[in-house]
Design an enzyme around this catalytic site. Structure first.
Site, mmCIF file in Angstrom:
data_model
loop_
_atom_site.group_PDB
_atom_site.id
_atom_site.type_symbol
_atom_site.label_atom_id
_atom_site.label_comp_id
_atom_site.label_asym_id
_atom_site.label_seq_id
_atom_site.Cartn_x
_atom_site.Cartn_y
_atom_site.Cartn_z
ATOM 1 N N GLU A 1 11.495 -28.882 -33.955
ATOM 2 C CA GLU A 1 12.048 -29.825 -32.981
ATOM 3 C C GLU A 1 13.488 -29.490 -32.613
ATOM 4 O O GLU A 1 14.202 -30.307 -32.040
ATOM 5 C CB GLU A 1 11.983 -31.258 -33.530
ATOM 6 N N HIS B 1 -0.289 -34.199 -34.365
ATOM 7 C CA HIS B 1 0.450 -33.045 -33.851
ATOM 8 C C HIS B 1 0.258 -32.825 -32.351
ATOM 9 O O HIS B 1 1.138 -32.244 -31.699
ATOM 10 C CB HIS B 1 0.050 -31.786 -34.626
#
Length: 323
Positions: A231, A201
């Site tokens: 995203e 991450h």
């Protein structure tokens, strides 16, 4: 005004302004208050982009929003002269034989915020103006932190909804043929889950940061950029013909392909739709999002205009692999 009444008025003003929960409503209230003072002709707020010492110079966006490219703001010359010299705070300026009060926020907010008051105020009103400015400066910094995505620094989903309402409202009130349309654009990084699964991450966060910076470099200050979540990012592209809008999106699409992210090369899927003044604001996002899903469902790494698929789009949730 007695000292006691002065203090009472200051507390009442403080409570009034602190009650506002968004930058937009707070700024409207502060401008309205300044205009109510004796000797004040006008008050206007601005967002400042760029640096007077850079090659690109300063770009100035007026608040409330105007998207009319033919509009010439009467304070532009004043700000171009005053901004490079301003150290922040409240300054009285005489420019071209006219008096102004220049309010410059020095706290860490992006973009820089300026209020220009036209006219002169009494000594007691100047004390109140300085007090209101202090409240406004602190409140803008607080609201700015709430209205931005903590990772990328872009405005967040809630701010996007407010900005979209402003854009739609502007076009509803300005149906002039020379005003170019706005466009709602939704961007989604292809296969982003693989980045997190493969690299972790922290790498995923770096990709999002680089993607946001690439957006800032590609789009103009007159366009509004947001991180919607995960995203997924949003752009409200302003003052663009259909050809100009598509060219801009193609340029960004290619910029993403050419860029080397911390996890390697990536692509982006893009859905967009024209902002129609008759359409409810949030429906524009839904239309652009449907175009994005169409792009994701038909191979990714492409740009889809909602109007091209409106009559034939058939999207089933179980057909779509988002990652």
């Amino acid at each position: 005004m007695s000292r006691q009444n002065h203090i009472k008025q200051a507390f009442e003003l403080s409570a009034k302004f602190l009650a506002h929960k968004t930058y937009n409503s707070l700024t409207h209230a502060v401008l309205h208050y300044f205009c109510s003072l004796d000797g004040i002709e006008d008050a206007a707020s601005y967002e400042i982009f760029g640096d007077s010492n850079s090659d690109t110079g300063l770009s100035i966006r007026r608040f409330p929003l105007t998207l009319d490219e033919s509009f010439v703001d009467r304070n532009s010359d004043l700000m171009l002269k005053a901004l490079p010299k301003s150290k922040g705070g409240v300054t009285c300026i005489t420019f071209k034989k006219k008096d102004y009060i220049f309010l410059d926020i020095t706290k860490d907010v992006i973009p820089r915020r300026i209020i220009v008051i036209t006219g002169t105020a009494s000594k007691s009103d100047m004390v109140l103006i300085e007090g209101v400015f202090g409240i406004y400066e602190n409140q803008v910094a607080l609201l700015d932190s709430k209205e931005r995505d903590m990772l990328t620094g872009l405005p967040n989903r809630q701010t996007m909804e407010l900005s979209l309402n402003e854009v739609v409202t502007f076009h509803r009130g300005h149906k002039k043929s020379h005003i170019k349309p706005s466009w709602m654009v939704v961007l989604d990084i292809d296969h982003f889950k693989r980045v997190n699964d493969t690299f972790g991450h922290l790498y995923g966060d770096e990709v999002l940061l680089h993607f946001a910076e690439l957006m800032k470099k590609t789009f103009r200050y007159t366009d509004f950029l947001f991180r919607y979540g995960g995203e997924e990012f949003v752009v409200i592209l302003n003052n663009a013909t259909p050809e100009q809008a598509l060219n801009t999106l193609n340029r960004f699409h290619q910029a993403v392909q050419d860029y080397t992210f911390p996890s390697g090369n990536l692509t982006v899927s893009i859905g967009f739709t024209i902002v129609d003044p008759v359409t409810p604001p949030l429906l524009h996002f839904e239309q652009a999002d449907r175009a994005l899903y169409h792009a994701k469902n038909h191979g990714r790494n492409q740009i889809v205009n909602f109007c091209d698929i409106e009559s034939r789009i058939e999207v089933r949730d179980d057909d779509i692999e988002l990652f």
